[in-house]
Write an enzyme that holds these catalytic residues in place. Sequence first.
Site, PDB file in Angstrom:
ATOM      1  N   ASP A 160     -13.120  -3.235  -1.229  1.00  0.00           N
ATOM      2  CA  ASP A 160     -12.589  -4.471  -1.812  1.00  0.00           C
ATOM      3  C   ASP A 160     -13.471  -4.978  -2.966  1.00  0.00           C
ATOM      4  OD1 ASP A 160     -10.332  -4.674  -0.210  1.00  0.00           O
ATOM      5  OD2 ASP A 160     -11.377  -5.766   1.369  1.00  0.00           O
ATOM      6  N   GLY A 202      -5.479 -11.182  -8.248  1.00  0.00           N
ATOM      7  CA  GLY A 202      -6.045  -9.994  -7.616  1.00  0.00           C
ATOM      8  C   GLY A 202      -5.208  -8.729  -7.695  1.00  0.00           C
ATOM      9  N   TYR A 262      -3.322 -12.376  -4.512  1.00  0.00           N
ATOM     10  CA  TYR A 262      -2.442 -11.678  -5.445  1.00  0.00           C
ATOM     11  C   TYR A 262      -1.015 -12.219  -5.359  1.00  0.00           C
ATOM     12  CZ  TYR A 262       1.173  -8.221  -6.278  1.00  0.00           C
ATOM     13  OH  TYR A 262       2.339  -7.619  -6.641  1.00  0.00           O
ATOM     14  N   SER A 278       0.799  -1.229   0.000  1.00  0.00           N
ATOM     15  CA  SER A 278       0.000   0.000   0.000  1.00  0.00           C
ATOM     16  C   SER A 278       0.839   1.291   0.000  1.00  0.00           C
ATOM     17  CB  SER A 278      -0.981  -0.002   1.179  1.00  0.00           C
ATOM     18  OG  SER A 278      -1.942  -1.011   0.978  1.00  0.00           O
ATOM     19  N   LYS A 335     -10.018  -5.774  10.066  1.00  0.00           N
ATOM     20  CA  LYS A 335     -11.140  -5.206   9.298  1.00  0.00           C
ATOM     21  C   LYS A 335     -12.453  -5.177  10.098  1.00  0.00           C
ATOM     22  CE  LYS A 335      -9.334  -6.195   4.698  1.00  0.00           C
ATOM     23  NZ  LYS A 335      -9.579  -6.759   3.370  1.00  0.00           N
ATOM     24  N   ASN A 379     -19.652 -23.022  -0.820  1.00  0.00           N
ATOM     25  CA  ASN A 379     -18.712 -23.034   0.303  1.00  0.00           C
ATOM     26  C   ASN A 379     -18.636 -24.414   0.929  1.00  0.00           C
ATOM     27  OD1 ASN A 379     -16.842 -21.510   1.858  1.00  0.00           O
ATOM     28  ND2 ASN A 379     -18.230 -21.678   3.600  1.00  0.00           N
ATOM     29  N   ALA A 393     -17.108 -18.203   1.578  1.00  0.00           N
ATOM     30  CA  ALA A 393     -18.168 -17.455   2.260  1.00  0.00           C
ATOM     31  C   ALA A 393     -17.571 -16.694   3.434  1.00  0.00           C
ATOM     32  CB  ALA A 393     -19.276 -18.398   2.726  1.00  0.00           C
ATOM     33  N   LYS A 411     -22.570 -21.398   6.127  1.00  0.00           N
ATOM     34  CA  LYS A 411     -22.065 -20.023   6.019  1.00  0.00           C
ATOM     35  C   LYS A 411     -22.533 -19.363   4.724  1.00  0.00           C
ATOM     36  CE  LYS A 411     -17.639 -19.409   7.310  1.00  0.00           C
ATOM     37  NZ  LYS A 411     -16.218 -19.844   7.500  1.00  0.00           N
TER      38      LYS A 411
HETATM   39  P1  ATR Z   1     -11.245 -14.267   4.135  1.00  0.00           P
HETATM   40  O1  ATR Z   1     -11.501 -13.136   5.052  1.00  0.00           O
HETATM   41  O2  ATR Z   1      -9.932 -14.218   3.400  1.00  0.00           O
HETATM   42  O3  ATR Z   1     -12.386 -14.541   3.205  1.00  0.00           O
HETATM   43  P2  ATR Z   1     -12.041 -16.319   5.994  1.00  0.00           P
HETATM   44  O4  ATR Z   1     -13.115 -15.431   6.484  1.00  0.00           O
HETATM   45  O5  ATR Z   1     -11.210 -17.069   6.967  1.00  0.00           O
HETATM   46  O6  ATR Z   1     -11.024 -15.554   5.091  1.00  0.00           O
HETATM   47  O7  ATR Z   1     -12.700 -17.346   4.960  1.00  0.00           O
HETATM   48  C1  ATR Z   1     -11.949 -18.297   4.310  1.00  0.00           C
HETATM   49  C2  ATR Z   1     -12.835 -18.995   3.268  1.00  0.00           C
HETATM   50  O8  ATR Z   1     -12.027 -19.926   2.535  1.00  0.00           O
HETATM   51  C3  ATR Z   1     -13.974 -19.799   3.862  1.00  0.00           C
HETATM   52  O9  ATR Z   1     -15.065 -19.724   2.981  1.00  0.00           O
HETATM   53  C4  ATR Z   1     -13.384 -21.218   3.906  1.00  0.00           C
HETATM   54  O10 ATR Z   1     -14.352 -22.243   3.881  1.00  0.00           O
HETATM   55  P3  ATR Z   1     -15.094 -22.693   5.251  1.00  0.00           P
HETATM   56  O11 ATR Z   1     -16.106 -21.618   5.538  1.00  0.00           O
HETATM   57  O12 ATR Z   1     -15.713 -23.979   4.940  1.00  0.00           O
HETATM   58  O13 ATR Z   1     -14.012 -22.783   6.298  1.00  0.00           O
HETATM   59  C5  ATR Z   1     -12.611 -21.222   2.626  1.00  0.00           C
HETATM   60  N1  ATR Z   1     -11.535 -22.225   2.554  1.00  0.00           N
HETATM   61  C6  ATR Z   1     -10.336 -22.197   3.169  1.00  0.00           C
HETATM   62  N2  ATR Z   1      -9.588 -23.264   2.812  1.00  0.00           N
HETATM   63  C7  ATR Z   1     -10.333 -23.988   1.930  1.00  0.00           C
HETATM   64  C8  ATR Z   1     -10.110 -25.191   1.192  1.00  0.00           C
HETATM   65  N3  ATR Z   1      -8.971 -25.874   1.277  1.00  0.00           N
HETATM   66  N4  ATR Z   1     -11.104 -25.633   0.379  1.00  0.00           N
HETATM   67  C9  ATR Z   1     -12.262 -24.941   0.271  1.00  0.00           C
HETATM   68  N5  ATR Z   1     -12.532 -23.802   0.944  1.00  0.00           N
HETATM   69  C10 ATR Z   1     -11.579 -23.323   1.761  1.00  0.00           C
END
Ligand code: ATR
Length: 273
Positions: free
Chosen positions: A102, A239, A217, A17, A66, A151, A128, A156
Amino acid sequence: MSDHYAVIGNPISQTKSPLIHGWYARSCGQTMRYTALEGPLGRFAETVDAFRADGGRGLNVTVPFKMEACAYATTLSERARLAGAVNALKFEGDEVLGENFDGMGLVRDVTHNLGFALRGKRVLLLGAGGAVRGALLPFIHEQPASLTLANRTLSKAVTLAAEVASHATVNACSYEALAGQQFDLVFNATSASLRGELPPVPATAFAPGCLAYELAYGKGLTPFLRLAQASGAGYLADGVGMLAEQAAEAFAWWRGTRPDTQTVIAQLTVPLV
Ligand code: ATR
């Protein structure tokens, strides 16, 4: 003294940034200072209070603050309220305005830089979490033909779809339920790529020639992009444009002038190999 802005996060050493806002300030002929601030965990409010007391005008907010920034703001945009997350703050006297650029940055990158319309298209968002929360309203405003959230934890996705039900019908489903469906634009908004993992999206979900977009990214050809490439996607993106565009939105919000993003995107692009 020139106006002071910063990005706050923890860790923060990886942030682009200050580089990006430095470019924008120079290209717009604006005199301002932009630094990186490592916020101690659990002390977000105190750190921001001190930044404001020192004359700070605004902040970008990144992981893991955030949601705390959302609570800190006295006024939230509708986007930020729905996202439950703030990625930019503006300080005006006692008022703290909270925004989330975002999703807007993502939409601007897709429609303006990459030239893919969302309007009338079948759109699939994987995940999600916070990234999807931020993207939902800006995506809905583009009026896709359909918007599907898949998801791993189905509940979620269902909760998120319910939260925006007054704006649009969003289909929430499991990865298995994607079998037999095709999409024109597929976005990986999971955190899987950060660990080199592949979300279990079926290869058949990619319509021939579709756009596959990795929100992370600088990770090169991630497992998601590799699958998309092997499954007939016509265009792969990461990204970098989203990063540049959300920063440009924050810059415009603070400074009243919107910088051109092309140089920043060209400078920061990491080849997808
Ligand atoms: P961010 O703020 O970056 O979106 P987050 O709120 O922790 O991070 O969300 C991560 C997302 O990636 C979630 O949707 C998670 O799925 P779950 O809700 O089932 O945990 C998803 N995620 C992380 N690793 C994953 C994987 N290996 N396969 C599929 N989904 C994954």
